[in-house]
Design an enzyme around this catalytic site. Sequence first.
Site, short mmCIF file in Angstrom:
data_model
loop_
_atom_site.label_atom_id
_atom_site.label_comp_id
_atom_site.label_asym_id
_atom_site.label_seq_id
_atom_site.Cartn_x
_atom_site.Cartn_y
_atom_site.Cartn_z
N LYS A 186 1.00 -1.42 -0.32
CA LYS A 186 -0.19 0.03 -0.20
C LYS A 186 1.22 1.36 0.06
CE LYS A 186 -3.77 -0.78 2.22
NZ LYS A 186 -4.96 -0.74 3.09
N ARG B 35 -3.88 3.12 8.40
CA ARG B 35 -3.88 1.63 8.18
C ARG B 35 -2.40 0.72 7.71
NH1 ARG B 35 -7.40 5.41 3.94
NH2 ARG B 35 -9.09 3.98 4.06
N GLY C 123 -8.94 -7.60 3.76
CA GLY C 123 -9.41 -7.90 4.75
C GLY C 123 -9.02 -8.65 6.25
N MET D 196 -5.67 -7.26 7.80
CA MET D 196 -5.79 -5.89 8.37
C MET D 196 -6.22 -5.15 9.36
SD MET D 196 -1.94 -7.79 8.90
CE MET D 196 -1.02 -6.90 8.37
N ARG E 44 -3.82 -1.62 -6.17
CA ARG E 44 -3.48 -2.50 -5.42
C ARG E 44 -3.18 -3.25 -6.95
NH1 ARG E 44 -5.62 -4.72 -0.01
NH2 ARG E 44 -8.21 -5.15 -1.26
N HIS F 66 -15.72 -7.62 2.34
CA HIS F 66 -15.03 -8.57 2.41
C HIS F 66 -15.36 -9.95 2.18
CE1 HIS F 66 -13.40 -11.45 6.01
NE2 HIS F 66 -12.37 -11.10 5.71
N SER G 243 12.62 -41.79 -7.36
CA SER G 243 12.16 -40.91 -6.94
C SER G 243 12.25 -40.58 -5.61
CB SER G 243 10.73 -41.77 -6.99
OG SER G 243 9.59 -40.42 -6.99
N CYS H 277 7.84 -37.72 -5.95
CA CYS H 277 6.55 -38.51 -6.01
C CYS H 277 5.27 -37.84 -4.33
CB CYS H 277 6.02 -39.65 -6.31
SG CYS H 277 7.13 -40.39 -4.97
N TYR I 96 12.65 -34.29 -13.00
CA TYR I 96 10.74 -34.10 -13.24
C TYR I 96 9.73 -34.22 -11.70
CZ TYR I 96 9.89 -39.32 -11.55
OH TYR I 96 10.01 -40.39 -10.41
#
Length: 875
Positions: free
Chosen positions: A23, A93, A102, A104, A337, A455, A765, A832, A852
């Site tokens: 922010k 804020r 929503g 804080m 934002r 919210h 794996s 895996c 992988y």
Amino acid sequence: MSKKYCYLFTEGNANMRELLGGKGANLAEMTNIGLPVPQGFTITTEACTQYYEDGQKINDEIFAEIMEYIEKMEGITGKKFGDMENPLLVSVRSGARASMPGMMDTILNLGLNETVVDVLAKKSGNPRWAWDCYRRFIQMYSDVVMEVGKKYFEQLIDKMKEARGVTQDVELTAEDLKELAGQFKAEYKSKIGQDFPTDPKEQLMGAVKAVFRSWDNPRANVYRRDNDIPYSWGTAVNVQSMAFGNMGDDCGTGVAFTRNPATGEKKLFGEFLTNAQGEDVVAGVRTPMPIAEMAEKFPEAFAQFENVCKTLEDHYRDMQDMEFTVEHGKLYMLQTRNGKRTAQAALKIACDLVDEGMIDEKKAVAMVEPRTLDTLLHPQFDAVALKESKVMGKALGASPGAASGKAVFSAEDAKAWAQRGEKVILVRLETSPEDIEGMKAAQGILTVRGGMTSHAAVVARGMGKCCVSGCGDIKMDEENKKFELAGKTYCEGDWLSLDGSTGNIYDGAVPTVDATIGGEFGRIMGWADKYRRLEVRTNADTPADAKKARELGAQGIGLCRTEHMFFNDDRIQAIREMICSDTVEQREKALAKLEPMQQGDFEGIYEAMEGCPVTIRFLDPPLHEFVPTEEADIEAMARDMGKTVEEIKAVIAGLHEFNPMMGHRGCRLSVTFPEIAKMQTRAVIKAALNVQARHPEWDLVPEIMIPLVGELKEFAYVKGIVTEVADALIKEAGSSLKYKVGNMIEIPRAAMCADDIAPISDFFSFGSNDLTQLVFGFSRDDAGKFLDAYYDKKIYENDPFAKLDQHGVGRLISNAARWGRSTNPDLHLGICGEHGGDPSSVEFCHKIGLDYVSCSPFRVPIARLAAAQAAIKDA
């Protein structure tokens, strides 16, 4: 030189996110590009971290710097705290590095006391506005800073409205609001035991501490865990001079998105309330008007706002979520934002931005949050059943999806019911940040108040939860856990269904069908596949699962758990017969019954995978998992086996282990009973020979994985059994079929001795579930009992079974991969465990050079996208 803890908006920019929070950085950036931002300053995230290091105190150095920046702010605005002529009022804020909508707390109108409110009333000629600001400030400050619950104040407002015979807050007069302010202060004193603070500087320090504290409140901790936001980041605090949307009918406040956050449509989307402050829109206290109506009420401010929207979207090259206020027809920007959006909207916006020339393919791939894809792949309502279902009401479709469940009326109940395995719909007047865990547990959320930017809507979209908001037709009775809609009373436990796309509310449970995936999904996935290096396989034990995973882009199977094939009624008998056998011959006879069944399963899986690699893990769990526990089932087993109940009970007792997870299982079964490994090898190889004969165009190479290996000789022994059986079958068939034998690395010793085992292993794996258990030394089934305490005390920030512990378990995997390849450069490496579908774990696997990842079918697209993002980040 000492640290700088405060920055004026004119001193920062968008790249200072880590220090100023999202922010603060964006307020500075909007100031830099000349947008109308009420000026102020940001207290950095480092001040928050320091506050916690100092035992939740603001030290003298930070205090002095905040005081210095108040003076600078007074100079810029020409207003002063507590001044009799021109008093300064501010909003306080929070603003973390990562957006946490929503989660804080916010305080508006800070700087008011009895004297200042009189000054404002006289100077403005608008006493109603002045007293409205004061009662709001007392309410917010009491709730956020002193933790006196909102409900006490809401009850006083409702009582006042009832006494005056009005329904809206805006209908209360200046005198009414003055009386309310007095009641609020009395309420504060009765709860806290001291008078409401009157010194603006004392108020400000209380508010700053409250924002720092809110970084560590339960809802923020839950949100952070779900969204991989480290606790160490802290939050910044933004102190900004007030712009007033509640000064009369030529004022207002709104929240808007530059595109529709639910669908992605390129059209300004938002809501506006006249004579209101921002919290009214977000909290959903009044149901607002669509942003288009602002054009009629405030044509000049609206035209200016449209230009601001274009400027911001062009500047950030992404959909923006903005808060703004109109004070006497003049526009002020309070925040921007990158907007939270549904998965469907994220895909459309990313593709549209590419088509508009705003971003390239890589940026499009990087801007879609992988975990949100989950929501696209899950069921929608069956269209036929929907036509026959009764629509009880219609409100705002705030977050898409289909949800059916039993009505519950509090976050606590939603959580408790869900833990019992019940599907629930959380029904609330409006949600607040305290409801986060209940929202998470529910299938869907229904609110009486609030709009598309309330919210409930924003948080539900971020979670991928179905949400219908602002159903004003509901007559709510939260206290007695019931509501009335369209003449029907729904009590706790009654079924209802929500369509988060249309906003329809249906009576009862509506059946669902599989989701259909749109064109944008295919485009983004195509780009992801173009840039990723990691292969993505699936964990699948049935042809149906394998087929689903293939449809979702799986490039093979990384884990087929053969024991899952043994639990069907027709098979469990044979496996129990094997367990009860007294001789090798009896065991082989029982296994012979299982072999054709396993072979059939493997053929189905090879077919579904269309020649892609299939890794089949041999029997892994301890044998006690296959025996009955109920007396009637034990008697039936005795009859079937031709043994006495006592004999069967003796067998079951003999299988008892003190720690089955570390007992007689995995490759230890094959060492004790080689006939199990022989039967499974025959089934794997015969199935492959048959399928290869049917599909000579496929290059079928089955991969046999030996589980729970901890020692080179142990692996060599079991591998010897496999190769002897496999080679004989292939030779007999006159085939040139190739196969691989590798092992699962799930025992720390195997990881430590990876260089010993690798020369005789075709692949490793990493079974990250068991490896995590054994490295941490705690059982996955029991950890839930104490992990919450570890989260509360910040010992762990995440569940190590859901998100790979990169520092400990990850280091072991990384070393094992390196050591294994040092003695076998051709070693194929994968993972895996459940971590294969977690985006941060996928990024880690990319970094350490695995080939992988393998995950459950519905997480395949998530892993594909996460793998692409890791490669793009790495480039």
